[in-house]
Design an enzyme around this catalytic site. Structure first.
Site: not given
Ligand code: NAD
Ligand code: ZN
Length: 243
Positions: A111, A182, A96, A122, A184, A142, A139, A93, A204
């Site tokens: 993300h 790491g 970096d 575009c 939540s 476009c 851009c 997620q 798991n």
């Protein structure tokens, strides 16, 4: 169809980068507070404050230049190098690039990432140098100016890479392992990546100083990522038969 080799799926969150000195989402002493987030991370309103949006993510990107991967990033990278991208799947997620800088060959960024911009007019994504990470960059395809935003997934915005999460939930087999480190699990909740049946698995594992949804994990290591992944080394070697 059963795969012959086990797969290790790793879902990481902001806590993976905490020991590199990158603040996590909710514990960041104001950087990521709700008020700021509503302004800089909102697909419906970001165009009303473009300079604040670019300022915010530009600052995050500069911060990133001043930190180094930690041993948890490095360990995940070594696992992926040693056993291959088809057996070690790294989903993060984080926006970096610390897993890449640690040497991980293939990282799925759920993300987005801080080193690119995207054109909402575009659909083009394009990497930019830090100097061009500004509200004045157009851009390359476009020429839109107002449509260009950081290539970070905002609230109320599509997250195309979530197809990988759905695939993981669907494709995971009994002999595969799932490691959550790491996170939540507030932005990507447990139900989204783990079926009710999968909750029974002994493979798991969770690493988090404040573990969440502990009943879904056979192993909950209440430690930081660096120590926790070190403690899992043996299990991972067993999973892959040490070769
Ligand atoms: P979160 O901030 O909601 O949760 C972080 C979790 O990490 C917490 O459960 C906390 O207990 C745990 N943690 C704290 N220190 C740790 C350590 N040393 N080792 C292991 N775990 C530790 O993060 P999230 O679940 O990733 O969701 C937040 C969202 O914020 C994500 O969408 C992410 O894109 C974004 N974000 C990214 C970064 C980054 O790229 N580095 C930083 C902040 C936020
Ligand atoms: Zn465009």
């Amino acid at each position: 169809m059963s795969k012959t080799q086990p797969v290790l799926y790793v879902l990481s969150g902001a806590g993976l980068s905490a020991e590199s000195g990158v603040p996590t989402f909710r514990s960041a002493g104001g950087i990521w507070d709700q008020h700021v987030l509503d302004r800089v991370c909102n697909a419906m309103t970001w165009k009303n404050h473009r300079s604040e949006v670019f300022q915010f993510y530009g600052d995050r990107r500069k911060e990133m230049g001043g930190v180094e991967p930690n041993d948890a990033h490095r360990r995940l990278a070594v696992w992926q190098q040693r056993w291959g991208t088809h057996r070690v799947k790294l989903l993060t997620q984080n926006v970096d690039d610390l897993l890449e800088r640690a040497g991980a060959p293939e990282v799925i960024h759920l993300h987005g990432s801080l080193d690119k911009l995207q054109c909402t007019a575009c659909g083009t994504f394009f990497p930019v140098a830090i100097e061009a990470y500004t509200e004045h960059t157009r851009c390359p395809k476009c020429d839109s100016l107002k449509g260009v935003k950081p290539a970070v997934v905002f609230f109320y915005e599509n997250a195309p890479m979530y197809t990988h999460v759905a695939k993981m939930r669907h494709n995971i087999e009994d002999h595969d392992a799932m490691l959550v480190v790491g996170s939540s699990m507030q932005v990507v909740p447990l139900e989204q990546f783990m079926s009710p049946r999968r909750r029974e698995s002994i493979l798991n594992w969770q690493v988090n100083p404040e573990p969440v949804d502990v009943d879904a994990f056979a192993v909950n290591l209440a430690t930081g990522a660096v120590q926790g992944l070190g403690e899992l080394e043996e299990k991972v070697q067993q999973l892959f038969g040490s070769n």
